[in-house]
Design an enzyme around this catalytic site. Structure first.
Site, PDB file in Angstrom:
ATOM      1  N   CYS A  56     -25.450  -8.433   6.953  1.00 40.93           N
ATOM      2  CA  CYS A  56     -25.489  -8.481   8.414  1.00 40.93           C
ATOM      3  C   CYS A  56     -25.014  -7.140   8.978  1.00 40.93           C
ATOM      4  O   CYS A  56     -24.349  -6.356   8.291  1.00 40.93           O
ATOM      5  CB  CYS A  56     -24.589  -9.596   8.927  1.00 40.93           C
ATOM      6  SG  CYS A  56     -25.104 -11.256   8.435  1.00 40.93           S
ATOM      7  N   GLU A  58     -22.642  -6.499  10.993  1.00 42.09           N
ATOM      8  CA  GLU A  58     -21.186  -6.347  10.993  1.00 42.09           C
ATOM      9  C   GLU A  58     -20.675  -5.826   9.651  1.00 42.09           C
ATOM     10  O   GLU A  58     -19.773  -4.995   9.597  1.00 42.09           O
ATOM     11  CB  GLU A  58     -20.492  -7.677  11.316  1.00 42.09           C
ATOM     12  CG  GLU A  58     -20.805  -8.218  12.697  1.00 42.09           C
ATOM     13  CD  GLU A  58     -21.968  -9.189  12.728  1.00 42.09           C
ATOM     14  OE1 GLU A  58     -21.970 -10.059  13.622  1.00 42.09           O
ATOM     15  OE2 GLU A  58     -22.878  -9.109  11.865  1.00 42.09           O
ATOM     16  N   ARG A  84     -31.910 -10.282  22.948  1.00 43.80           N
ATOM     17  CA  ARG A  84     -31.256 -11.572  22.709  1.00 43.80           C
ATOM     18  C   ARG A  84     -29.796 -11.585  23.140  1.00 43.80           C
ATOM     19  O   ARG A  84     -29.180 -12.633  23.192  1.00 43.80           O
ATOM     20  CB  ARG A  84     -31.360 -11.971  21.236  1.00 43.80           C
ATOM     21  CG  ARG A  84     -32.775 -12.367  20.852  1.00 43.80           C
ATOM     22  CD  ARG A  84     -32.851 -12.846  19.433  1.00 43.80           C
ATOM     23  NE  ARG A  84     -32.689 -11.718  18.523  1.00 43.80           N
ATOM     24  CZ  ARG A  84     -32.089 -11.794  17.333  1.00 43.80           C
ATOM     25  NH1 ARG A  84     -31.572 -12.916  16.916  1.00 43.80           N
ATOM     26  NH2 ARG A  84     -32.010 -10.720  16.561  1.00 43.80           N
ATOM     27  N   CYS A  90     -21.782 -14.565  11.949  1.00 39.21           N
ATOM     28  CA  CYS A  90     -21.996 -15.732  11.088  1.00 39.21           C
ATOM     29  C   CYS A  90     -20.700 -16.036  10.325  1.00 39.21           C
ATOM     30  O   CYS A  90     -19.742 -15.270  10.362  1.00 39.21           O
ATOM     31  CB  CYS A  90     -23.159 -15.476  10.127  1.00 39.21           C
ATOM     32  SG  CYS A  90     -22.782 -14.314   8.781  1.00 39.21           S
ATOM     33  N   CYS A  93     -19.647 -13.292   7.798  1.00 37.60           N
ATOM     34  CA  CYS A  93     -19.099 -12.116   8.484  1.00 37.60           C
ATOM     35  C   CYS A  93     -17.711 -12.396   9.038  1.00 37.60           C
ATOM     36  O   CYS A  93     -16.834 -11.536   8.991  1.00 37.60           O
ATOM     37  CB  CYS A  93     -20.037 -11.658   9.589  1.00 37.60           C
ATOM     38  SG  CYS A  93     -21.512 -10.835   8.953  1.00 37.60           S
ATOM     39  N   TYR A 127      -9.287 -19.290   5.085  1.00 34.40           N
ATOM     40  CA  TYR A 127      -8.818 -18.793   3.801  1.00 34.40           C
ATOM     41  C   TYR A 127      -8.545 -17.314   3.986  1.00 34.40           C
ATOM     42  O   TYR A 127      -9.434 -16.559   4.382  1.00 34.40           O
ATOM     43  CB  TYR A 127      -9.907 -19.009   2.743  1.00 34.40           C
ATOM     44  CG  TYR A 127      -9.584 -18.392   1.406  1.00 34.40           C
ATOM     45  CD1 TYR A 127      -8.847 -19.093   0.464  1.00 34.40           C
ATOM     46  CD2 TYR A 127     -10.022 -17.110   1.090  1.00 34.40           C
ATOM     47  CE1 TYR A 127      -8.557 -18.538  -0.769  1.00 34.40           C
ATOM     48  CE2 TYR A 127      -9.735 -16.548  -0.138  1.00 34.40           C
ATOM     49  CZ  TYR A 127      -9.006 -17.263  -1.065  1.00 34.40           C
ATOM     50  OH  TYR A 127      -8.718 -16.706  -2.280  1.00 34.40           O
ATOM     51  N   TRP A 129      -7.828 -14.138   2.020  1.00 37.33           N
ATOM     52  CA  TRP A 129      -7.926 -13.651   0.657  1.00 37.33           C
ATOM     53  C   TRP A 129      -6.632 -12.998   0.189  1.00 37.33           C
ATOM     54  O   TRP A 129      -6.164 -13.268  -0.916  1.00 37.33           O
ATOM     55  CB  TRP A 129      -9.102 -12.663   0.574  1.00 37.33           C
ATOM     56  CG  TRP A 129      -9.336 -12.127  -0.784  1.00 37.33           C
ATOM     57  CD1 TRP A 129      -9.989 -12.735  -1.826  1.00 37.33           C
ATOM     58  CD2 TRP A 129      -8.925 -10.855  -1.286  1.00 37.33           C
ATOM     59  NE1 TRP A 129     -10.016 -11.932  -2.917  1.00 37.33           N
ATOM     60  CE2 TRP A 129      -9.357 -10.754  -2.623  1.00 37.33           C
ATOM     61  CE3 TRP A 129      -8.227  -9.785  -0.730  1.00 37.33           C
ATOM     62  CZ2 TRP A 129      -9.121  -9.632  -3.402  1.00 37.33           C
ATOM     63  CZ3 TRP A 129      -7.993  -8.670  -1.506  1.00 37.33           C
ATOM     64  CH2 TRP A 129      -8.444  -8.608  -2.832  1.00 37.33           C
TER      65      TRP A 129
END
Length: 137
Positions: A56, A58, A84, A90, A93, A127, A129
């Site tokens: 994507c 990003e 748009r 998403c 991302c 989460y 990491w």
């Protein structure tokens, strides 16, 4: 960790919209992203669509920013081609942005409902990491 919405960086939206309008062509590049680096610079990128799950805009932007020496990003926005408008990140991302920049602000919404929210607010109960890495001994 819900925070009050912050100022909407309209210059950032205009930068992403300009890239979407002038650089997105065909099916391979349909989204543009713009981010404001800690030093005030604006970095832009487009997605690289591929049926295998190309990155994507990003995620491409993270690499583009690093290539330009911008390792800390304050705010990011994505804009779709064909007018748009602003498109929220998403799920993948959101996770990547949270892991790289836990204090990052993201512009979301449309029209008079544009707002800036923290990346953690877009990924509640996330989460993290870094929280699950074993400490080096």
């Amino acid at each position: 960790m819900t925070r009050q919405p912050h100022h909407v960086d309209h210059e950032l939206i205009r930068a992403a919209a300009h890239v979407a309008r002038t650089r997105c062509r065909g099916d391979n590049h349909t989204m543009a992203a713009a981010a404001r680096a800690q030093d005030g610079r604006i970095v832009t990128a487009v997605n690289a669509y591929h049926f295998t799950g190309g990155p994507c805009a990003e995620v491409v932007l993270i690499g583009a920013a690093a290539a330009q020496g911008a390792y800390e990003l304050n705010t990011i926005v994505a804009v779709g081609d064909r007018d748009r408008g602003v498109v929220p990140p998403c799920g993948r991302c959101r996770q990547v942005l949270l892991d790289y920049f836990p204090a990052l602000e993201v512009i979301v919404g449309a029209g008079d409902r544009l707002r800036t929210v923290g990346i953690a607010d877009l990924l509640p109960e996330s989460y993290v990491w870094a929280d699950h890495q074993l400490a080096a001994e």
